[in-house]
Design a protein around this motif. Structure first.
Motif, PDB file in Angstrom:
ATOM      1  N   ALA A   1      -0.626  21.705  11.925  1.00 11.32           N
ATOM      2  CA  ALA A   1       0.566  21.459  11.113  1.00 11.32           C
ATOM      3  C   ALA A   1       0.548  20.005  10.652  1.00 11.32           C
ATOM      4  O   ALA A   1       0.042  19.122  11.353  1.00 11.32           O
ATOM      5  CB  ALA A   1       1.819  21.744  11.925  1.00 11.32           C
ATOM      6  N   ARG A   2       1.114  19.765   9.461  1.00 13.51           N
ATOM      7  CA  ARG A   2       1.136  18.406   8.929  1.00 13.51           C
ATOM      8  C   ARG A   2       2.552  18.024   8.498  1.00 13.51           C
ATOM      9  O   ARG A   2       3.182  18.722   7.723  1.00 13.51           O
ATOM     10  CB  ARG A   2       0.149  18.275   7.763  1.00 13.51           C
ATOM     11  N   PHE A   3       3.007  16.901   9.039  1.00 16.11           N
ATOM     12  CA  PHE A   3       4.315  16.351   8.722  1.00 16.11           C
ATOM     13  C   PHE A   3       4.130  15.044   7.942  1.00 16.11           C
ATOM     14  O   PHE A   3       3.079  14.415   8.024  1.00 16.11           O
ATOM     15  CB  PHE A   3       5.097  16.044   9.997  1.00 16.11           C
ATOM     16  N   VAL A   4       5.161  14.635   7.244  1.00 17.26           N
ATOM     17  CA  VAL A   4       5.147  13.350   6.545  1.00 17.26           C
ATOM     18  C   VAL A   4       6.311  12.515   7.066  1.00 17.26           C
ATOM     19  O   VAL A   4       7.467  12.940   6.997  1.00 17.26           O
ATOM     20  CB  VAL A   4       5.284  13.524   5.022  1.00 17.26           C
ATOM     21  N   ARG A   5       5.993  11.328   7.615  1.00 13.70           N
ATOM     22  CA  ARG A   5       7.080  10.410   7.983  1.00 13.70           C
ATOM     23  C   ARG A   5       7.388   9.532   6.778  1.00 13.70           C
ATOM     24  O   ARG A   5       6.555   8.739   6.331  1.00 13.70           O
ATOM     25  CB  ARG A   5       6.725   9.528   9.187  1.00 13.70           C
ATOM     26  N   VAL A   6       8.590   9.693   6.268  1.00 13.90           N
ATOM     27  CA  VAL A   6       9.039   8.928   5.111  1.00 13.90           C
ATOM     28  C   VAL A   6       9.603   7.590   5.569  1.00 13.90           C
ATOM     29  O   VAL A   6       9.805   7.350   6.758  1.00 13.90           O
ATOM     30  CB  VAL A   6      10.108   9.714   4.323  1.00 13.90           C
TER      31      VAL A   6
ATOM     32  N   GLU B   1      11.661   9.046  -3.203  1.00 13.94           N
ATOM     33  CA  GLU B   1      10.357   9.033  -3.873  1.00 13.94           C
ATOM     34  C   GLU B   1       9.258   9.511  -2.932  1.00 13.94           C
ATOM     35  O   GLU B   1       8.315  10.194  -3.361  1.00 13.94           O
ATOM     36  CB  GLU B   1      10.050   7.625  -4.388  1.00 13.94           C
ATOM     37  N   ASP B   2       9.363   9.142  -1.648  1.00 13.69           N
ATOM     38  CA  ASP B   2       8.380   9.622  -0.665  1.00 13.69           C
ATOM     39  C   ASP B   2       8.360  11.151  -0.639  1.00 13.69           C
ATOM     40  O   ASP B   2       7.292  11.779  -0.616  1.00 13.69           O
ATOM     41  CB  ASP B   2       8.723   9.102   0.732  1.00 13.69           C
ATOM     42  N   ILE B   3       9.545  11.748  -0.624  1.00 16.32           N
ATOM     43  CA  ILE B   3       9.645  13.206  -0.552  1.00 16.32           C
ATOM     44  C   ILE B   3       9.185  13.845  -1.854  1.00 16.32           C
ATOM     45  O   ILE B   3       8.396  14.805  -1.852  1.00 16.32           O
ATOM     46  CB  ILE B   3      11.091  13.620  -0.214  1.00 16.32           C
TER      47      ILE B   3
ATOM     48  N   SER C   1       0.805  -1.230   0.000  1.00 22.74           N
ATOM     49  CA  SER C   1       0.000   0.000   0.000  1.00 22.74           C
ATOM     50  C   SER C   1       0.834   1.274   0.000  1.00 22.74           C
ATOM     51  O   SER C   1       0.277   2.376   0.026  1.00 22.74           O
ATOM     52  CB  SER C   1      -0.920   0.012   1.232  1.00 22.74           C
ATOM     53  N   LYS C   2       2.136   1.157  -0.029  1.00 20.70           N
ATOM     54  CA  LYS C   2       2.987   2.335   0.135  1.00 20.70           C
ATOM     55  C   LYS C   2       2.851   3.334  -1.007  1.00 20.70           C
ATOM     56  O   LYS C   2       2.852   4.550  -0.777  1.00 20.70           O
ATOM     57  CB  LYS C   2       4.444   1.914   0.339  1.00 20.70           C
ATOM     58  N   ASP C   3       2.747   2.875  -2.224  1.00 18.11           N
ATOM     59  CA  ASP C   3       2.590   3.815  -3.341  1.00 18.11           C
ATOM     60  C   ASP C   3       1.247   4.544  -3.257  1.00 18.11           C
ATOM     61  O   ASP C   3       1.174   5.758  -3.473  1.00 18.11           O
ATOM     62  CB  ASP C   3       2.713   3.083  -4.675  1.00 18.11           C
ATOM     63  N   ALA C   4       0.201   3.808  -2.925  1.00 20.03           N
ATOM     64  CA  ALA C   4      -1.116   4.426  -2.777  1.00 20.03           C
ATOM     65  C   ALA C   4      -1.118   5.419  -1.624  1.00 20.03           C
ATOM     66  O   ALA C   4      -1.787   6.464  -1.678  1.00 20.03           O
ATOM     67  CB  ALA C   4      -2.177   3.351  -2.566  1.00 20.03           C
TER      68      ALA C   4
END
Length: 280
Positions: free
Chosen positions: A61-66, A76-78, A42-45
């Motif tokens: 605030a919103r962060f993304v854990r790669v 690619e996550d970033i 499910s990582k790409d989705a």
């Protein structure tokens, strides 16, 4: 940049329902997770769902854990989420200043200037590096710690003693991350409390972390957010006493208050309490 959030709530990057629900949790910040909470298939989705939510209005605030640099998925996550202009990126399994610099370069390449929150105690190597190196970096905004991955790396059967306190290796890791964050001039973020139904334990741990000097705490369930937010704010009595300290020292570098001698460290502490108390 130093992060100033009290609560950081993890939300799976592949769940639009939980992302939307996060708006009503009261969390100061949400961490959209592309790592542990997302299955490999499910990582790409998850990247696309995360981008979609980043491109809609939110109240926190919103962060993304790669995914960790060792997985080969970080770039690619970033690149996939940078168009959503997240407020920061969370780098798991960070082991060195070089990892921070590499991640900062990937963020810049994606056209973003989002700062980084690292989780710096998830491997034995990371913990050993914390007191060996200066972790200061212009892109670093905060350092967090966590015990679960470290337990796996150590081969530990548990990370807490029977009375709920941390076992020695984990207490040391927590202290090392805390001191390294303070030395780097960034936010020190306490790890999550995993006993979801133990609200009393969470309240005790969060208040102890605030008293020690931590700036915020990770949350793994929406119900933990209000407890953390309340714990990371000075009480009315603390604010009142801080005001009295400032008043007492207004005319001199030293003073006496309630039978206690005051000097500059007390004044700095009082000003910090007043600053924290003024935040929503």
């Amino acid at each position: 940049m130093k992060f100033t959030h009290r609560s950081y709530l993890f939300v799976p990057g592949d769940s639009a329902r939980k992302q939307e629900k996060a708006n009503s949790t009261g969390a100061d910040a949400v961490i959209l997770d592309l790592e542990d909470s997302v299955a490999a298939a499910s990582k790409d989705a998850a990247r696309q769902l995360t981008l979609d939510w980043l491109q809609t209005p939110a109240v926190m605030a919103r962060f993304v854990r790669v995914n960790a640099l060792s997985t080969g998925r970080t770039a690619e996550d970033i690149a996939a989420t940078a168009p959503g202009q997240p407020d920061g990126y969370v780098l798991p399994k960070c082991e060195s200043l070089a990892d921070i610099a590499e991640t900062a370069a990937l963020i810049a390449k994606a056209g973003s200037q989002a700062p980084i929150l690292i989780i710096a105690t998830e491997t034995v190597r990371a913990v050993r590096q914390l007191m060996r190196s200066d972790w200061s970096h212009p892109a670093l905004g905060g350092m967090a710690w966590g015990a679960e991955d470290l337990a796996a790396d150590l081969g530990a059967l548990s990370n807490r003693c029977d009375d709920g306190t941390w076992r020695a290796s984990f207490a040391m890791a927590r202290a090392c991350a805390f001191l390294a964050a303070k030395d780097a001039g960034v936010a020190a973020i306490d790890g999550p409390y995993t006993a979801l139904k133990d609200t009393q334990g969470l309240n005790h741990e969060a208040r102890a972390a605030f008293a020690e000097g931590f700036d915020g705490k990770l949350a793994i369930h929406p119900a933990q957010v209000p407890i953390i937010n309340a714990a990371f704010k000075p009480s009315a009595d603390q604010i009142d006493y801080a005001k009295r300290v400032v008043d007492a020292m207004a005319q001199s570098g030293v003073a006496a208050l309630d039978g206690q001698m005051l000097d500059q460290p007390h004044l700095l502490q009082a000003k910090r309490i007043l600053d924290l108390g003024s935040r929503e």
